[in-house]
Motif scaffolding. Structure first.
Motif, PDB file in Angstrom:
ATOM      1  N   TYR A 140       0.842  -1.201   0.000  1.00 12.32           N
ATOM      2  CA  TYR A 140       0.000   0.000   0.000  1.00 12.32           C
ATOM      3  C   TYR A 140       0.885   1.263   0.000  1.00 12.32           C
ATOM      4  O   TYR A 140       0.616   2.228  -0.721  1.00 12.32           O
ATOM      5  CB  TYR A 140      -0.897  -0.054   1.230  1.00 12.32           C
TER       6      TYR A 140
ATOM      7  N   ILE B 127       1.188   4.371  -2.702  1.00  8.31           N
ATOM      8  CA  ILE B 127       1.072   5.801  -2.353  1.00  8.31           C
ATOM      9  C   ILE B 127       2.263   6.583  -2.914  1.00  8.31           C
ATOM     10  O   ILE B 127       2.085   7.660  -3.504  1.00  8.31           O
ATOM     11  CB  ILE B 127       0.957   5.981  -0.820  1.00  8.31           C
TER      12      ILE B 127
ATOM     13  N   ILE C 282       1.763   6.965  -6.584  1.00 11.30           N
ATOM     14  CA  ILE C 282       0.718   7.979  -6.876  1.00 11.30           C
ATOM     15  C   ILE C 282       1.326   9.379  -6.801  1.00 11.30           C
ATOM     16  O   ILE C 282       1.126  10.215  -7.682  1.00 11.30           O
ATOM     17  CB  ILE C 282      -0.457   7.848  -5.869  1.00 11.30           C
ATOM     18  N   TYR C 283       2.104   9.638  -5.736  1.00 14.67           N
ATOM     19  CA  TYR C 283       2.691  10.971  -5.557  1.00 14.67           C
ATOM     20  C   TYR C 283       3.788  11.244  -6.588  1.00 14.67           C
ATOM     21  O   TYR C 283       4.036  12.392  -6.939  1.00 14.67           O
ATOM     22  CB  TYR C 283       3.212  11.152  -4.122  1.00 14.67           C
TER      23      TYR C 283
ATOM     24  N   GLU D 295       1.645  11.575 -10.081  1.00 15.06           N
ATOM     25  CA  GLU D 295       0.633  12.642  -9.994  1.00 15.06           C
ATOM     26  C   GLU D 295      -0.474  12.533 -11.043  1.00 15.06           C
ATOM     27  O   GLU D 295      -0.620  13.419 -11.881  1.00 15.06           O
ATOM     28  CB  GLU D 295       1.315  14.010 -10.109  1.00 15.06           C
ATOM     29  N   PRO D 296      -1.249  11.469 -11.011  1.00 15.61           N
ATOM     30  CA  PRO D 296      -2.364  11.376 -11.967  1.00 15.61           C
ATOM     31  C   PRO D 296      -3.431  12.414 -11.649  1.00 15.61           C
ATOM     32  O   PRO D 296      -3.633  12.758 -10.482  1.00 15.61           O
ATOM     33  CB  PRO D 296      -2.884   9.954 -11.772  1.00 15.61           C
ATOM     34  N   ARG D 297      -4.085  12.901 -12.673  1.00 17.38           N
ATOM     35  CA  ARG D 297      -5.056  13.978 -12.457  1.00 17.38           C
ATOM     36  C   ARG D 297      -6.497  13.468 -12.377  1.00 17.38           C
ATOM     37  O   ARG D 297      -7.377  14.172 -11.897  1.00 17.38           O
ATOM     38  CB  ARG D 297      -4.917  15.024 -13.569  1.00 17.38           C
ATOM     39  N   THR D 298      -6.733  12.282 -12.908  1.00 20.58           N
ATOM     40  CA  THR D 298      -8.079  11.697 -12.837  1.00 20.58           C
ATOM     41  C   THR D 298      -7.956  10.202 -12.529  1.00 20.58           C
ATOM     42  O   THR D 298      -6.856   9.651 -12.609  1.00 20.58           O
ATOM     43  CB  THR D 298      -8.810  11.840 -14.183  1.00 20.58           C
TER      44      THR D 298
ATOM     45  N   THR E 246      -1.970   9.361   4.911  1.00 18.43           N
ATOM     46  CA  THR E 246      -0.827   9.821   4.118  1.00 18.43           C
ATOM     47  C   THR E 246      -1.236  10.053   2.663  1.00 18.43           C
ATOM     48  O   THR E 246      -0.811  11.027   2.039  1.00 18.43           O
ATOM     49  CB  THR E 246       0.306   8.760   4.176  1.00 18.43           C
ATOM     50  N   LEU E 247      -2.073   9.160   2.154  1.00 20.54           N
ATOM     51  CA  LEU E 247      -2.514   9.293   0.751  1.00 20.54           C
ATOM     52  C   LEU E 247      -3.424  10.507   0.572  1.00 20.54           C
ATOM     53  O   LEU E 247      -3.251  11.289  -0.367  1.00 20.54           O
ATOM     54  CB  LEU E 247      -3.246   8.008   0.337  1.00 20.54           C
ATOM     55  N   LEU E 248      -4.372  10.667   1.485  1.00 20.44           N
ATOM     56  CA  LEU E 248      -5.394  11.702   1.292  1.00 20.44           C
ATOM     57  C   LEU E 248      -4.972  13.090   1.784  1.00 20.44           C
ATOM     58  O   LEU E 248      -5.542  14.089   1.355  1.00 20.44           O
ATOM     59  CB  LEU E 248      -6.696  11.297   1.989  1.00 20.44           C
ATOM     60  N   GLY E 249      -3.987  13.139   2.669  1.00 24.92           N
ATOM     61  CA  GLY E 249      -3.575  14.427   3.245  1.00 24.92           C
ATOM     62  C   GLY E 249      -3.082  15.436   2.229  1.00 24.92           C
ATOM     63  O   GLY E 249      -3.230  16.639   2.417  1.00 24.92           O
ATOM     64  N   GLY E 250      -2.496  14.955   1.150  1.00 26.46           N
ATOM     65  CA  GLY E 250      -1.967  15.880   0.138  1.00 26.46           C
ATOM     66  C   GLY E 250      -2.865  16.016  -1.077  1.00 26.46           C
ATOM     67  O   GLY E 250      -2.460  16.620  -2.077  1.00 26.46           O
ATOM     68  N   LEU E 251      -4.054  15.443  -1.002  1.00 28.59           N
ATOM     69  CA  LEU E 251      -4.942  15.460  -2.176  1.00 28.59           C
ATOM     70  C   LEU E 251      -5.815  16.715  -2.196  1.00 28.59           C
ATOM     71  O   LEU E 251      -6.470  17.046  -1.212  1.00 28.59           O
ATOM     72  CB  LEU E 251      -5.816  14.197  -2.165  1.00 28.59           C
TER      73      LEU E 251
ATOM     74  N   THR F 265     -10.024  18.000 -11.476  1.00 26.75           N
ATOM     75  CA  THR F 265      -8.872  17.083 -11.528  1.00 26.75           C
ATOM     76  C   THR F 265      -8.133  17.094 -10.189  1.00 26.75           C
ATOM     77  O   THR F 265      -8.293  18.009  -9.392  1.00 26.75           O
ATOM     78  CB  THR F 265      -7.897  17.465 -12.659  1.00 26.75           C
ATOM     79  N   PHE F 266      -7.315  16.052  -9.991  1.00 27.36           N
ATOM     80  CA  PHE F 266      -6.595  15.909  -8.715  1.00 27.36           C
ATOM     81  C   PHE F 266      -5.247  16.619  -8.755  1.00 27.36           C
ATOM     82  O   PHE F 266      -4.618  16.699  -9.803  1.00 27.36           O
ATOM     83  CB  PHE F 266      -6.307  14.432  -8.413  1.00 27.36           C
TER      84      PHE F 266
ATOM     85  N   PHE G   1      -1.782  16.245  -6.279  1.00 26.64           N
ATOM     86  CA  PHE G   1      -1.172  15.594  -5.112  1.00 26.64           C
ATOM     87  C   PHE G   1      -0.017  16.454  -4.639  1.00 26.64           C
ATOM     88  O   PHE G   1       0.942  16.658  -5.378  1.00 26.64           O
ATOM     89  CB  PHE G   1      -0.687  14.190  -5.471  1.00 26.64           C
ATOM     90  N   ILE G   2      -0.150  16.990  -3.426  1.00 30.92           N
ATOM     91  CA  ILE G   2       0.904  17.855  -2.873  1.00 30.92           C
ATOM     92  C   ILE G   2       1.734  17.040  -1.879  1.00 30.92           C
ATOM     93  O   ILE G   2       1.222  16.619  -0.838  1.00 30.92           O
ATOM     94  CB  ILE G   2       0.294  19.102  -2.200  1.00 30.92           C
TER      95      ILE G   2
ATOM     96  N   GLN H  47       1.215  14.497   6.859  1.00 30.86           N
ATOM     97  CA  GLN H  47       0.164  14.761   5.862  1.00 30.86           C
ATOM     98  C   GLN H  47      -1.086  15.380   6.494  1.00 30.86           C
ATOM     99  O   GLN H  47      -1.822  16.090   5.808  1.00 30.86           O
ATOM    100  CB  GLN H  47      -0.197  13.468   5.121  1.00 30.86           C
TER     101      GLN H  47
END
Lengths: 166, 261
Positions: A17, A21, A24-25, A28-31, B26-31, B39-40, B42-43, B97
């Protein structure tokens, strides 16, 4: 024993997992769709939509460069195909080229696209066999685009108007 | 059987539920979700959030929410040590995050929020805390920052707000010479942040229960410290306590007052 199993399973699952993550970071996918596309690229199963690619090529040959680029971007949403990126760069070149002066903005965008193409084909030099093109290698196209973005005394040479678009 | 289930559930919480929870934070904190096209973005955690997370980790140890000597030690099996260190790593990034989620992205406000977080966490390092008080304090800290960023500032800088809000936002920007510039995101960002912070605080509450006897998760600090003493010292403490017991007050027989008949 059961405690050991839970610990190992927990570590393995949560580590996977965490890798997801980080990925993903990094990408940086937008959708959500882009998430799937990028996953395909990472897994090596990504393929350009050939139908859209050919339709874009057709538009390119009819000198409808913007429409062609739009279609190529749809064919290669992850910007992961060297040949498509080469054509996108070429379309920027052809649209931006002018007998008296070239469009700097378009040339810069073309340069970005050709750099992407070169980066994607780092294993071997990119060469596109297309009789309709005057430049077949990415290096050639890059040099031409770079020349167009540079300012020099040759820009004021009146004979410049006699050159032809490649 | 019940004890067996209890131990199994505790293992599941410690090694699966908590790391998953903290990694989700951690995943959602920068979203963030862009208002214009949904659109997304990620910071990644900025440097200041890592500093804040370090301070928060110290605070969690000081407040005995994380009892390091029980989690990592020579006497524990290596796999347990690894699992606990991994849990601490996930907790660290979740903390970073969580701060990232409630910090404005740029401008003077980012600096102001960071400063206030630093100030609060630094001050708390020197105050006596127990897990219950620490949890309450953290929930209030994150809650206040959430209200300020995702409700007050978001509403001031929202492009869809009414004319009064927009005037207030423009005035604020003008007065501060543009330094109070804040990014405006889709309302979904606020919901994501709320969910993230709720998960984080729930994780901390679960953490307080993990590895402890559930009958007394928040014991008094003195009792906690007493439990950590060696057996000989505990015996000595008990003797001192018993010695200090006040002498039973001798019952004084109430003598009947002589009557002057």
């Amino acid at each position: 024993m059961q405690s050991r199993v839970i610990q190992i399973a927990g570590l393995a699952f949560t580590f996977g997992y965490a890798v997801f993550i980080v990925w993903i970071y990094a990408t940086e996918p937008r959708t959500f769709k882009e998430v799937a596309t990028r996953a395909e690229v990472t897994a090596g199963t990504y393929q350009v939509n050939e139908e859209k690619f050919n339709s874009a090529l057709d538009l390119f040959r009819r000198e409808q460069f913007r429409a062609a680029r739009d279609e190529w971007q749809r064919a290669d949403p992850a910007q992961g195909d060297a040949r498509t990126q080469f054509y996108i760069a070429y379309s920027f070149y052809r649209e931006g080229w002018g007998r008296v002066y070239s469009d700097q903005q378009l040339f810069k965008q073309g340069l970005e696209a050709v750099n992407r193409a070169i980066a994607l084909s780092s294993a071997s030099p990119l060469f596109v066999e297309d009789p309709n093109l005057h430049m077949h290698s990415a290096a050639e196209l890059k040099a031409e685009l770079e020349q167009g973005t540079e300012r020099s005394w040759s820009d004021v040479n009146p004979l410049k108007v006699l050159r032809t678009r490649k | 059987m019940t004890a067996n289930n209890r131990s199994r559930n505790r293992e599941l919480v410690e090694h699966v539920v908590l790391p998953v929870l903290f990694l989700t934070v951690t995943l959602l904190g920068g979203l963030r979700v862009v208002a214009e096209n949904g659109t997304f973005i990620f910071i990644a955690p900025p440097l200041v959030t890592l500093v804040l997370a370090v301070l928060l980790m110290l605070l969690l140890v000081r407040g005995r929410l994380v009892t390091l000597h029980e989690w990592v030690g020579h006497e524990l099996p290596p796999l347990t040590n690894i699992a606990h260190i991994w849990l601490l790593i996930t907790l660290f990034f979740a903390s970073a995050q969580s701060f990232n989620s409630v910090l404005p992205e740029r401008g003077l406000l980012n600096w102001l929020f960071s400063f206030f977080f630093l100030w609060t966490l630094w001050n708390n390092q020197f105050s006596s805390l127990d897990p219950r008080r620490l949890l309450r304090s953290l929930a209030i800290l994150f809650g206040t920052a959430f209200v300020l960023k995702h409700m007050l500032l978001a509403s001031l800088y929202s492009p869809e707000g009414g004319w009064l809000k927009r005037i207030a936002g423009t005035l604020l920007q003008g007065v501060s010479l543009g330094t109070l510039d804040a990014s405006s995101f889709a309302p979904a960002t606020g919901y994501i942040s709320f969910f993230t912070l709720t998960l984080y605080v729930s994780g901390l509450i679960l953490l307080a229960f993990a590895g402890k006897d559930e009958t007394e998760p928040f014991a008094h600090p003195v009792i906690e410290e007493y439990r950590q003493l060696p057996a000989a010292d505990r015996l000595a403490v008990r003797e001192v306590i018993l010695d200090d017991q006040p002498e039973p007050v001798a019952r004084v027989e109430r003598e009947p007052t002589p009557r002057n008949d």
